[in-house]
Design a protein around this motif. Sequence first.
Motif, PDB file in Angstrom:
ATOM      1  N   ASN A  75      13.152  18.993 103.353  1.00 25.54           N
ATOM      2  CA  ASN A  75      12.310  18.949 104.553  1.00 25.54           C
ATOM      3  C   ASN A  75      11.360  17.760 104.575  1.00 25.54           C
ATOM      4  O   ASN A  75      10.650  17.563 105.564  1.00 25.54           O
ATOM      5  N   ARG A  94       2.522  24.310 114.105  1.00 20.81           N
ATOM      6  CA  ARG A  94       2.637  22.855 114.198  1.00 20.81           C
ATOM      7  C   ARG A  94       1.219  22.292 114.036  1.00 20.81           C
ATOM      8  O   ARG A  94       0.423  22.319 114.973  1.00 20.81           O
ATOM      9  N   TRP A 101       1.591  22.717 107.674  1.00 22.18           N
ATOM     10  CA  TRP A 101       2.772  23.461 108.100  1.00 22.18           C
ATOM     11  C   TRP A 101       2.772  24.869 107.488  1.00 22.18           C
ATOM     12  O   TRP A 101       3.432  25.127 106.482  1.00 22.18           O
ATOM     13  N   PHE A 161      10.361  18.950 111.314  1.00 20.39           N
ATOM     14  CA  PHE A 161       9.678  19.924 112.159  1.00 20.39           C
ATOM     15  C   PHE A 161       8.620  19.220 112.987  1.00 20.39           C
ATOM     16  O   PHE A 161       7.577  18.795 112.475  1.00 20.39           O
TER      17      PHE A 161
END
Length: 332
Positions: free
Chosen positions: A108, A211, A189, A295
Amino acid sequence: MTAKFLITIGLIAALTPACAADDPDGAPLELTLPVTTDPAMIQCRKIGMPEASSLSFLPLHRTFHDDFDEHPLSGGRWVPHYAGGAAWPEARYWGGDGSDFKRKTSANGEQQIYVDPRYAGRGTAPLGLDPFRIENGVLSIVARRTPPNLKAVLFNNEYTSGILTTQGKFSQYGYFEIRAKIPIGTGVWPAFWLLADDGGWPPEIDAVEGRGQRPGDLVMTTHWRIPATGRIESCGFDFAVSGAEADFHNYGVLWQPDRLIYFIDRRPVSDIRVPIGFDDPMYMIVNLAMGSKFFGGVGFVDAESPVTVSFEIDRISAYQIDMTPTGASNVR
């Protein structure tokens, strides 16, 4: 899905107040939730404000509860890292180049390493780093910038932070809920999510993610794989919760035999027909990651990122659907 789910009934729940101090009922032993009666043929949708005539009663009984009156590692119900290797070969839960498994999801682009008081990093002696703090019945998972003298020992990660999972300790079908404040900031996050107890990925259920660069913007998402192609599919929605970083709210997901229903303060806000591959009970994960390359609205850690940031959690609970007069159990 197994035959353990035979009946779906429903019951409209009283809404939970927005602050921990005003939450006298906490997580009751028995809970009722409003469930839409529309046919479960819709792939993925926002629900909006349903009419009372389209809701039915769903009784549940509590199977797991932690209101964090003591350190989360003292009771043996949580593990402070990913508990084992995933069946998905690319999972790569590494803490950094050359480190052991279980300390972050490197794919990620995360910039933290998950620590606990017994973790030694590159060394042999525990570093005594504790990302978990308890105060007045609230757990804080605290992310901190890594001290310069520990950077090399902690595989050059920018932050230390914490994760708690119930892998190998508790998994089930049913309703999962967290009551929390959602922290904000560049690179921040927070998440409460579920994975299959058999170690596979997907399926994945993201009950709530924040977020960090967008205050009050919360995400609830389902992930699954198409067997014929191996392609990963996802469907979810963003929800605006004003003041979510300052006030406690309940965020939950109900896994029924035919659909997944997401809830904010016990009101249904979206649902999806249960995708293929949702066969194994799921365990819970709560964590505070720092930095993401995929993300949106999180971003990478930079000079504007907080030196410390806390994910405050009032409680985490799980429930099963009452299907029989005796409340047949499907908890593992």
